[in-house]
Design a protein around this motif. Structure first.
Motif, short mmCIF file in Angstrom:
data_model
loop_
_atom_site.label_atom_id
_atom_site.label_comp_id
_atom_site.label_asym_id
_atom_site.label_seq_id
_atom_site.Cartn_x
_atom_site.Cartn_y
_atom_site.Cartn_z
N ASN A 134 -2.18 1.67 10.80
CA ASN A 134 -2.14 0.19 10.81
C ASN A 134 -2.15 -0.34 9.37
O ASN A 134 -1.86 0.42 8.44
CB ASN A 134 -3.32 -0.36 11.62
CG ASN A 134 -4.62 0.23 11.14
OD1 ASN A 134 -4.75 0.55 9.96
ND2 ASN A 134 -5.57 0.40 12.04
N GLN A 135 -2.50 -1.61 9.22
CA GLN A 135 -2.47 -2.18 7.86
C GLN A 135 -3.57 -1.60 6.96
O GLN A 135 -3.55 -1.80 5.76
CB GLN A 135 -2.50 -3.72 7.87
CG GLN A 135 -3.69 -4.35 8.54
CD GLN A 135 -3.44 -4.54 10.02
OE1 GLN A 135 -2.91 -3.67 10.71
NE2 GLN A 135 -3.82 -5.70 10.54
N ASN A 136 -4.51 -0.86 7.59
CA ASN A 136 -5.55 -0.20 6.78
C ASN A 136 -5.16 1.22 6.40
O ASN A 136 -6.02 2.01 6.00
CB ASN A 136 -6.88 -0.16 7.55
CG ASN A 136 -7.36 -1.55 7.89
OD1 ASN A 136 -7.19 -2.46 7.08
ND2 ASN A 136 -7.93 -1.72 9.07
N THR A 148 7.91 -0.02 4.92
CA THR A 148 9.11 -0.62 4.33
C THR A 148 9.97 0.41 3.59
O THR A 148 11.18 0.27 3.53
CB THR A 148 8.74 -1.75 3.35
OG1 THR A 148 7.81 -1.22 2.41
CG2 THR A 148 8.11 -2.93 4.06
N MET A 198 0.84 -1.19 0.00
CA MET A 198 0.00 0.00 0.00
C MET A 198 0.89 1.25 0.00
O MET A 198 1.90 1.29 0.70
CB MET A 198 -0.83 -0.02 1.29
CG MET A 198 -1.70 1.20 1.51
SD MET A 198 -2.28 1.30 3.22
CE MET A 198 -3.11 -0.22 3.45
N GLN A 199 0.49 2.23 -0.82
CA GLN A 199 1.25 3.50 -0.80
C GLN A 199 0.40 4.59 -0.17
O GLN A 199 -0.79 4.72 -0.47
CB GLN A 199 1.64 3.89 -2.23
CG GLN A 199 2.42 5.20 -2.25
CD GLN A 199 3.03 5.48 -3.61
OE1 GLN A 199 3.75 4.66 -4.16
NE2 GLN A 199 2.74 6.64 -4.15
N LYS A 257 3.78 0.47 2.65
CA LYS A 257 3.53 -0.43 3.78
C LYS A 257 3.33 -1.84 3.26
O LYS A 257 2.73 -2.03 2.20
CB LYS A 257 2.25 0.00 4.51
CG LYS A 257 2.41 1.24 5.35
CD LYS A 257 1.28 1.37 6.34
CE LYS A 257 1.83 1.75 7.68
NZ LYS A 257 0.97 1.46 8.79
N ASP A 258 3.83 -2.82 4.05
CA ASP A 258 3.57 -4.21 3.66
C ASP A 258 2.21 -4.65 4.20
O ASP A 258 1.52 -3.86 4.88
CB ASP A 258 4.72 -5.13 4.10
CG ASP A 258 4.87 -5.21 5.62
OD1 ASP A 258 3.93 -4.80 6.33
OD2 ASP A 258 5.92 -5.66 6.09
N ASP A 259 1.84 -5.89 3.97
CA ASP A 259 0.50 -6.36 4.35
C ASP A 259 0.28 -6.38 5.86
O ASP A 259 -0.84 -6.36 6.35
CB ASP A 259 0.23 -7.76 3.78
CG ASP A 259 0.18 -7.71 2.26
OD1 ASP A 259 0.02 -6.58 1.73
OD2 ASP A 259 0.33 -8.77 1.62
N GLN A 260 1.41 -6.46 6.62
CA GLN A 260 1.27 -6.46 8.09
C GLN A 260 1.17 -5.02 8.64
O GLN A 260 1.01 -4.81 9.83
CB GLN A 260 2.47 -7.12 8.77
CG GLN A 260 2.52 -8.64 8.67
CD GLN A 260 2.93 -9.10 7.29
OE1 GLN A 260 3.89 -8.61 6.72
NE2 GLN A 260 2.16 -10.02 6.72
N GLY A 261 1.32 -4.06 7.78
CA GLY A 261 1.24 -2.67 8.22
C GLY A 261 2.60 -2.07 8.53
O GLY A 261 2.68 -0.92 8.99
N ASN A 262 3.69 -2.81 8.30
CA ASN A 262 5.03 -2.26 8.55
C ASN A 262 5.43 -1.30 7.43
O ASN A 262 5.17 -1.60 6.25
CB ASN A 262 6.08 -3.37 8.61
CG ASN A 262 5.74 -4.38 9.66
OD1 ASN A 262 5.44 -4.03 10.80
ND2 ASN A 262 5.76 -5.66 9.29
#
Ligand code: KG4
Ligand code: ZN
Length: 365
Positions: free
Chosen positions: A352-354, A31, A1-2, A24-29
């Motif tokens: 978060n991941q959202n 990157t 996600m950007q 962000k990666d799928d876990q919300g981190n």
């Protein structure tokens, strides 16, 4: 996600606006980070004659500049308003009039664009660049994708600014416990007040550092020594700087024979100023080091030490803390003093991941 965020900082004497893109990666981190604009306009000149920040002057100055600085940031970022996913703004702590300028401006912008407004705590935000960015030199590193830091937790975080000293334990980026705070003057505030006593300009930290370095080069380091407030059993992590400041004042009174009234430093020789600056800086930094040592003794599982805030630009500070036998990460110097990039990064760290949906500190319009 950007995600693309515009961030605003106006809590004290810097009017700052940044535009940041993050992946962000799928876990919300987070990157990767790309800082598209990093505009910081300091009010130092307006406050220098007073030797400290004048709240009313600060608020009016923010008001005069915030619109143009935001426009400049958006132009430099080369993005359209419609590409922004959120607006982040410092909600506190800070000077109320100064904060209101940033918050109301940000709110108007978020409302007009129908995007979330994210509140950011300024002291938390000081740490965000150390948690995320390995380096950032504004003239070279804009519009570049930066890989984010890999931090080993638990980490100990020391934030040392003009208004705050915080020592915190981080089990992860999200789980933070504050161990210690300033009980009176913050460390940077003490640098500024001692600078004023020595007749130096505001903000005094960098001037004290220069004088202290000159004392070292001249071998002028043993003339004075100031007490570095020792910790005790009940108080292993808190900070107190009002005592050192008073001790410096007493020494200057003794040296100049001025028993009463204002001290301006004009009766001191440059050599005396250098020696006093050196002794003060040593005592101020020793106290920070001492509290960190206590925390490391009490929490041997700590892997990393993170250091941030305006005072963390001080090279002696960096030298002393680099000697600790752990991974020591300093915030990039350009992101130590107040700026809006740290505000945007903190809003991203809290997402978060959202992304900016269900953000814990968002207001939705
Ligand atoms: O983080 P910051 O920009 O603003 C606050 O949130 O307070 O910190 C400003 C403080 C000032 O007190 C300034 O004197 C201090 O950081 N400072 C320094 C140095 N550069 C800035 N203190 C010691 N040595 C420095 N080189
Ligand atoms: Zn600050």
């Amino acid at each position: 996600m950007q995600l693309t965020i515009l961030s605003i900082e106006s809590s004290c004497d810097e009017t700052a606006v940044s535009v940041i893109k993050a992946l962000k990666d799928d876990q919300g981190n987070i990157t990767k980070i790309n800082i598209l604009a990093h505009e910081v306009e300091s009010q130092n000149e307006s406050h220098a004659p007073f030797g400290g920040v004048v709240p009313e002057v600060a608020a009016r100055d923010h008001l005069a500049k915030i619109y143009d600085i935001t426009n400049t940031a958006l132009t430099k970022a080369k993005i359209k308003n419609s590409e922004l996913n959120a607006i982040a703004v410092t909600m506190g702590p800070g000077l109320i009039g100064a904060l209101m300028v940033g918050v109301l401006f940000a709110r108007g912008l978020a409302l007009s664009l129908q995007i979330p407004l994210i509140s950011v705590n300024h002291v938390d935000a000081h740490l965000a660049p150390a948690l995320l960015l390995k380096k950032f030199i504004p003239k070279n590193d804009l519009n570049i994708w930066h890989e984010t830091q890999k931090i080993s937790f638990p980490a100990l975080a020391l934030t040392v600014s003009g208004g705050h000293c915080h020592l915190s334990l981080l089990k992860s980026i999200q789980e933070k416990t504050i161990l210690g705070k300033s009980l009176d003057d913050a460390c940077g505030e003490a640098f500024d007040k001692v600078a004023k006593l020595l007749g130096l300009n505001y903000p005094g930290g960098p001037f004290i550092e220069v004088l202290a370095k000159e004392a070292e080069l001249n071998g002028n380091t043993n003339e004075f020594s100031f007490p570095s407030k020792p910790s005790n059993k009940e108080n292993r992590y808190h900070f107190s700087y009002s005592g050192i400041k008073t001790a410096v004042m007493e020494v200057i009174r003794k040296e100049t024979g001025i028993k009463k009234g204002k001290i301006t430093g004009k009766d001191l020789s440059i050599e005396k100023k250098q020696s006093i600056a050196y002794a003060f800086q040593q005592a101020a930094l020793k106290q920070l080091f001492d509290r960190v040592e206590n925390a490391l003794k009490d929490n041997p599982e700590i892997q990393t030490i993170l250091i941030a805030g305006g005072v963390a630009q001080n090279l002696k500070f960096r030298e002393i803390f680099s000697s600790i036998n752990k991974q020591v990460i300093f915030a990039p110097p350009s992101l130590c003093s107040d700026n809006a990039t740290m505000i945007g990064l903190q809003a991203l760290l809290n997402s978060n991941q959202n992304g900016f949906n269900d953000h814990p500190y968002a207001k939705y319009f």
